[in-house]
Design an enzyme around this catalytic site. Structure first.
Site, short mmCIF file in Angstrom:
data_model
loop_
_atom_site.label_atom_id
_atom_site.label_comp_id
_atom_site.label_asym_id
_atom_site.label_seq_id
_atom_site.Cartn_x
_atom_site.Cartn_y
_atom_site.Cartn_z
N HIS A 249 0.82 -1.22 0.00
CA HIS A 249 0.00 0.00 0.00
C HIS A 249 0.85 1.27 0.00
CE1 HIS A 249 0.23 -0.09 4.56
NE2 HIS A 249 0.24 1.22 4.38
N ASP B 222 1.04 -7.74 2.37
CA ASP B 222 1.17 -6.30 2.10
C ASP B 222 2.65 -5.92 1.97
OD1 ASP B 222 0.82 -3.61 1.82
OD2 ASP B 222 -0.38 -3.33 3.62
N SER C 143 3.98 2.24 8.50
CA SER C 143 3.73 1.31 7.41
C SER C 143 5.01 1.03 6.65
CB SER C 143 2.68 1.88 6.45
OG SER C 143 1.41 1.92 7.05
#
Length: 709
Positions: A85, A221, A644
């Site tokens: 992402h 991810d 992230s």
């Protein structure tokens, strides 16, 4: 038998929970780690192994990715790992209907086939130094906020100019503890970062919005990039002559596995937390601000989702935007639930009562300036929070309805700026910059979709924005949008429209939508912005003093600085959790769970045929544990947005996973970290290797890495 508790007992109970929570969390500056505590929890390396400005250490493998995420170097040839992402925009930009890397994935077969990404960079931290005394030199407690900020800016400029560094390095100075401390960062930014590999979204986004912020999770991810440098291994703009970057340090990958109770730490660039807000601020967030923003985004998402499901081209265009809008929509819902579940407001009030009592006792005999300021700090902040609430609500409402979730309205706002600057210095530079921005924006703009979103949000603005903050006699219609230069010309050919400056400016001046949005903007700035800014300056002043007072009086609490997108370390243990009564979640998930969720052809839960084949054949290579492929795992690390892509590291500093999310109930950790329910979610490193090796057949990448057990 019912037991009666005194108010003091209740306060003590809540306070003990609050103190425990504070001790359980923390986003620590890597130069100030509690090495003893980390070793007691299981760490085998030293703090110097984590951060040492004089020689290679783990910090040399950690890079700020694109200014918003974290990434890490995992090979001696500059291979860079981050979240799918985080690289989604780049993956999307390289995707077409014919070569849909979002749907099919992408794996470069050689260095030459790795894809450049203009504007993408990776920044390393070379050194961190405290410079509080220098920054606050000459600053007086009697200074106004304007005078104080001016003096601090001048001091920062002087410090920056006199810092010894290499020509390719930069200096950044940031405040900590609400402006009570300052730290200097020397950085190196590499501007040639290329896409190497990505799994398809059916792996990298498996579960999509349904599973976002949830556990159990089964999402791969991750995406792989590579840093390129000039022939001297120094930062350089993109060039075909650049070569793979040779890092000072890269992370070995642990394929030995993890178990519940294992020590782990996360190293990255968390974006924003506000752990020391008073209870009145938390109450405003949960009862007024978050509900409004949730409702706005829910309406926008409903419209976009309908179009994405009916048109594959729109699905590609809006994939990244939808994910961006949905991310915080769901986060705010979980945040409110977590704050309620953890009794955050009650704990804050108990903490404030204890703070006030300590100040009262100390000031019974002490006569000092702090004994004039400190006793009223909490009540002063409560009063100011009540005064600023309507302006905060209006600010969030304008931001969500006019700026963030309607691209048409956002462009109209920018075009108002173009008109305002028309005959002023710097106009040409701004005009050119806006042209470049809009040219990129309109690549994925759909006038039909955005018109429906914009009109729905305008209806909400008219109904819910306080009337005193709205312009009189302004109503935006479908015809205003349809006939606007934004849709008729800009969206079709931005460069051509901008090329004829005189004609374009003339068109803007007669554009009904641009004029109406201009009135909305003027009303907002005249009635909201000024008042909000003045009140926020007073709150900032009080919060700085409140933070200082807490550091002085609450000496049994561990105070870590709020996140501000600078390099931090957080540590904890692999651990499951109990989100509600009689429900326990184990800390690991496996490929078996992917197959249990698998729905053929589903937007969120489809799975690639090859992944299913590998599962059915149990073709797991060296990456299985107890006969299963691990996918995701949980730990008690205190993370937030910006983390992230951060590496999850084991007790020896080896990569064991890739941080990408938090559990829904724990999203409130930005305001109230509670180790009972706050968990970060990570992709297991073995799942990453399994996908690269067995699914993608990208053995050349595996060969670059150092695998350890």
């Amino acid at each position: 038998m019912m037991t009666t508790y005194s108010k003091l007992s209740i306060v003590a109970l809540f306070l003990s929970v609050f103190t425990f929570a504070q001790q359980g969390g923390g986003m620590w500056i890597p130069t100030e780690l509690n090495e003893q505590e980390m070793k007691e929890m299981g760490m085998n390396i030293s703090a110097k192994d984590i951060f040492d400005p004089s020689q290679p250490s783990i910090k040399d493998a950690i890079a700020h990715f694109g200014g918003g995420c974290t990434s890490e170097v995992i090979s001696p040839k500059g291979l860079l790992l981050t979240n799918h992402h985080c690289g989604f925009g780049q993956i999307q930009s390289h995707s077409t209907v014919e070569n849909n890397y979002l749907e099919d994935g992408f794996w470069a077969e050689s260095f030459e086939k790795e894809l450049p990404n203009p504007g993408l960079d990776a920044t390393f931290i070379v050194d961190i130094r405290e410079v509080t005394d220098k920054v606050l030199q000459g600053v007086s407690s009697t200074d106004s906020e304007v005078a104080r900020n001016g003096r601090i800016k001048d001091n920062i400029d002087i410090i920056t100019a006199n810092t010894v560094k290499e020509s390719y390095q930069d200096v950044m100075i940031k405040p900590f503890y609400k402006g009570n401390k300052y730290y200097l960062f020397i950085t190196e930014t590499y501007k040639d970062v290329r896409l190497v590999g990505t799994p398809p979204s059916s792996i990298g986004k498996f579960g999509s919005d349904t599973d976002n912020w949830m556990w159990p999770r089964h999402t791969g991810d991750f995406a792989v990039f590579r840093i390129y440098a000039d022939k001297n291994n120094k930062p350089a703009e993109y060039s075909k002559d650049n070569v793979p970057y040779t890092p000072k340090h890269y992370l070995p990958v642990n394929v030995g596995g993890i178990n519940e109770g294992d020590f782990t730490f996360v190293f990255g660039f968390p974006g924003m937390t506000d752990e020391y807000l008073p209870a009145s601020s938390i109450e405003q967030i949960t009862t007024k601000l978050n509900p409004a923003k949730i409702e706005i985004r829910e309406n926008a998402l409903k419209i976009i989702d309908g179009y994405m499901k009916s048109d594959p081209q729109i699905k590609i265009q809006y994939a990244s935007k939808y994910a961006r809008v949905a991310n915080y929509y769901k986060k705010w819902i979980g945040e409110n639930q977590g704050l309620a579940k953890s009794n955050a407001i009650a704990k804050k009030k108990a903490y404030e009562a204890d703070f006030n009592e300590r100040v009262r006792k100390a000031c019974m005999t002490e006569k000092s300036k702090r004994c004039v300021e400190y006793p009223s700090l909490v009540s002063d902040l409560d009063k100011l929070n009540g005064m600023i609430e309507p302006y905060n609500f209006a600010s969030d409402y304008f931001d969500e309805t006019i700026y963030r979730n309607s691209e048409t309205f956002r462009v109209a706002l920018l075009l108002n700026n173009v008109l305002a600057l028309e005959k002023k210095e710097g106009f040409d530079a701004y005009y050119n910059r806006i042209e470049g921005y809009l040219d990129g924006l309109f690549k994925d703009y759909n006038a039909m979709v955005d018109k429906e979103v914009s009109l729905a949000l305008w209806d909400m603005y008219k109904e819910n924005m306080p009337k005193e903050f709205q312009p009189k006699d302004v109503n935006i219609t479908a015809d205003d949008i349809k006939n606007s230069v934004i849709v008729k010309s800009l969206a079709k050919d931005t460069k051509k429209t901008f090329s004829n400056k005189a004609s374009f400016l003339k068109a803007l001046k007669s554009d009904a939508l641009v004029a109406k949005i201009g009135k909305v903007k003027d009303s907002y700035e005249n009635n909201v912005t000024k008042n909000q800014s003045q009140l926020q300056a007073q709150i900032n002043n009080k919060m700085r003093t409140y933070m200082k007072a807490q550091l002085e009086f609450m000496d049994d609490t561990k105070f870590f600085p709020d996140a501000n997108s600078t390099l931090r370390v957080t540590y904890g243990k692999v651990n499951g959790y109990e989100p509600s009564d009689a429900v326990y979640y184990a800390p690991t998930s496996t490929l078996k769970g992917v197959m249990e969720k698998y729905v053929p052809g589903d937007y969120e839960f489809d799975a690639p045929a090859k992944l299913i084949e590998l599962y059915n054949n149990k073709d797991y290579g060296d990456y299985a544990q107890d006969g299963e492929i691990p996918v995701n795992f949980l730990a008690t690390n205190h993370t937030t947005g910006g983390n992230s892509g951060s590496p999850a590291l084991d007790a020896d500093g080896n990569l064991i996973g890739l941080n990408f999310d938090r559990v829904w109930e724990g999203t409130m950790s930005d305001y109230n970290y509670d180790p009972e329910i706050c968990r970060n979610i990570m992709v297991d490193a073995r799942y990453i290797l399994f996908i690269i090796d067995k699914y993608a057949n990208a053995q050349r990448l595996i060969d670059e890495m150092t695998l350890v057990k």
